[in-house]
Design an enzyme around this catalytic site. Structure first.
Site, PDB file in Angstrom:
ATOM      1  N   HIS A   1      -1.746  -8.862   2.342  1.00  0.00           N
ATOM      2  CA  HIS A   1      -0.903  -7.418   2.655  1.00  0.00           C
ATOM      3  C   HIS A   1       0.409  -7.367   1.912  1.00  0.00           C
ATOM      4  O   HIS A   1       1.195  -7.749   2.199  1.00  0.00           O
ATOM      5  CB  HIS A   1      -0.846  -7.303   4.179  1.00  0.00           C
TER       6      HIS A   1
ATOM      7  N   HIS B   1       2.246  -4.414  -0.959  1.00  0.00           N
ATOM      8  CA  HIS B   1       2.210  -3.140  -1.664  1.00  0.00           C
ATOM      9  C   HIS B   1       2.960  -3.416  -2.751  1.00  0.00           C
ATOM     10  O   HIS B   1       4.179  -3.732  -2.705  1.00  0.00           O
ATOM     11  CB  HIS B   1       2.919  -2.238  -0.862  1.00  0.00           C
TER      12      HIS B   1
ATOM     13  N   HIS C   1      -4.762   0.261   7.110  1.00  0.00           N
ATOM     14  CA  HIS C   1      -3.658   0.127   8.052  1.00  0.00           C
ATOM     15  C   HIS C   1      -4.009   0.716   9.267  1.00  0.00           C
ATOM     16  O   HIS C   1      -4.526   1.891   9.239  1.00  0.00           O
ATOM     17  CB  HIS C   1      -2.361   0.757   7.534  1.00  0.00           C
TER      18      HIS C   1
ATOM     19  N   GLU D   1      -0.294  -0.281  13.449  1.00  0.00           N
ATOM     20  CA  GLU D   1       1.099  -0.679  13.261  1.00  0.00           C
ATOM     21  C   GLU D   1       1.877   0.105  14.048  1.00  0.00           C
ATOM     22  O   GLU D   1       2.414  -0.499  14.931  1.00  0.00           O
ATOM     23  CB  GLU D   1       1.511  -0.323  11.801  1.00  0.00           C
TER      24      GLU D   1
ATOM     25  N   ASP E   1       3.966  -7.657   2.904  1.00  0.00           N
ATOM     26  CA  ASP E   1       4.086  -6.048   3.258  1.00  0.00           C
ATOM     27  C   ASP E   1       4.885  -5.393   2.117  1.00  0.00           C
ATOM     28  O   ASP E   1       4.401  -5.043   1.096  1.00  0.00           O
ATOM     29  CB  ASP E   1       4.717  -5.624   4.589  1.00  0.00           C
TER      30      ASP E   1
HETATM   31  N1  ADE Z   1       3.455   1.706   2.717  1.00  0.00           N
HETATM   32  C1  ADE Z   1       3.940   0.725   2.285  1.00  0.00           C
HETATM   33  N2  ADE Z   1       4.214  -0.082   3.414  1.00  0.00           N
HETATM   34  C2  ADE Z   1       3.549   0.559   4.667  1.00  0.00           C
HETATM   35  C3  ADE Z   1       3.347   0.133   5.944  1.00  0.00           C
HETATM   36  N3  ADE Z   1       4.107  -0.963   6.353  1.00  0.00           N
HETATM   37  N4  ADE Z   1       2.599   0.912   6.548  1.00  0.00           N
HETATM   38  C4  ADE Z   1       2.014   2.111   5.988  1.00  0.00           C
HETATM   39  N5  ADE Z   1       2.335   2.325   4.803  1.00  0.00           N
HETATM   40  C5  ADE Z   1       2.769   1.325   3.869  1.00  0.00           C
HETATM   41 ZN    ZN Z   2       1.437  -2.471   4.689  1.00  0.00          ZN
END
Ligand code: ADE
Ligand code: ZN
Length: 332
Positions: free
Chosen positions: A16, A18, A196, A199, A277
């Site tokens: 996970h 980005h 996702h 969260e 993340d």
């Molecule tokens: N884009 C980048 N990080 C994110 C996250 N934690 N939740 C949703 N979208 C994202």
């Molecule tokens: Zn994320």
């Protein structure tokens, strides 16, 4: 062996991450300078001061702003290579990275430019750093279904090198159901699916992601504990959760790291993994997430090893390679 030594020694997969969230202020300045882009920040300290978030949206606004300086294939290459060098330092031997094409194509950057920059760095890192990887293309859920369909079409010339599609950005108000048809079309093209969910959004979004988007892993999913039936499903179907503790702390999903439910999830038998993340924004890469979580929740050696084993089991690696890494974790 101390906890710190064990964490450093454990081989890990990151599931996970980005790539736009690994954009360190120093590199952001350097790329802005060479692309002759003026940002509203004049020093690195200014940028870091702005990294003070109270929820997901307050972070996303800055994250999209930072990504605006990425224009050329070399920019995406440099961004990705910088992350892979950090992986090497943390003994992350395999990574499955998210990229957000719409963040860039909406500014006129072509899909090909983005893809070639990221993919080029991943291939070089396989040869030079012995780090394997997969690419996961995310749809931005605050944009329309039509925009997501266009992105899916843009990706098709490169689909042999993109393993899965995902769903990210502003969760609340944009349920997985909005993207059911795009995910069905993506699956017909051979993509695996992740999303996702849970969260900031409710357990109902996790149900939708499982039942409508047919996801293989839940990204975050920490709100699953609010729904016992959902917990039964996640445990019996062995659905992995890609949890990001420092992200959850910085985005105020939990007030303190010691309030985090990762240990509870682990003890209930959920296949939990630890991930970073958006490490440039949340204060740490993989090992920092392992370390701070281990301290805050008093994780044992066995629990740390289980987390590393889970990272390979939950990955999209071939079974034989998974087993080889799991053996190496167990011999640590
Ligand atoms: N884009 C980048 N990080 C994110 C996250 N934690 N939740 C949703 N979208 C994202
Ligand atoms: Zn994320």
């Amino acid at each position: 062996m101390t906890r710190t030594e064990l964490i450093k020694k454990l081989p890990k997969a990151e599931l996970h991450l980005h790539i736009e969230g690994t954009f360190e202020p120093e590199l952001m300045f350097e790329i802005a300078r060479r692309n002759r882009i003026v940002t509203r920040f004049s020093t690195i300290a200014d940028i870091k001061k702005a990294y003070n978030f109270h929820n997901l949206q307050s972070f996303l606004d800055i994250y999209y702003e930072g990504a605006n300086v990425l224009l050329h294939e070399r920019d995406f290459y440099d961004l990705t290579m910088a992350y892979l060098i950090r992986c090497k330092e943390d003994n992350v031997v395999h990574t499955e990275i998210f990229f957000d094409p719409q963040t860039h194509t909406d500014r006129g950057v072509t899909f090909e430019t983005i893809f070639k920059g990221i993919h080029g760095a991943l291939k070089d890192a396989e040869k030079e750093l012995c780090i394997t990887s997969h690419m996961i293309m995310c749809f931005l859920r605050h944009l329309s279904e039509e925009d997501a369909f266009k992105t899916l079409k843009d990706s098709l010339p490169f689909k042999k090198d993109i393993l899965a599609v995902g769903l990210d950005s502003s969760e609340v108000g944009h349920p997985p159901a909005k993207f059911q048809r795009v995910f069905e079309a993506a699956m017909k093209e051979g993509y695996l699916t992740v999303a996702h969910a849970g969260e900031e959004g409710p357990p109902a979004y996790i149900w939708e992601a499982l039942d409508l988007l047919k996801i293989k892993r839940i990204d975050h999913g920490v709100r699953a504990l609010e729904d016992e039936k959902l917990m039964d499903r996640i445990i019996s179907d062995k659905i992995p959760l890609t949890v990001c503790p420092l992200s959850n702390l910085k985005l105020c999903v939990f007030k303190k790291l010691s309030d985090h439910n990762l240990k509870k999830l682990l003890q209930r038998g959920v296949k939990v993994t630890i991930n970073s993340d958006d490490p440039a924004y949340f204060g740490g890469y993989a090992n920092q997430n392992y370390l701070e979580t281990a301290e805050a929740l008093d994780l044992s050696e066995d629990e740390l090893k289980t987390l590393a084993v889970n990272s390979f089991e939950a990955s999209f690696l071939d079974d034989k390679i998974k087993l080889e890494w799991i053996k190496k974790v167990q011999s640590c």
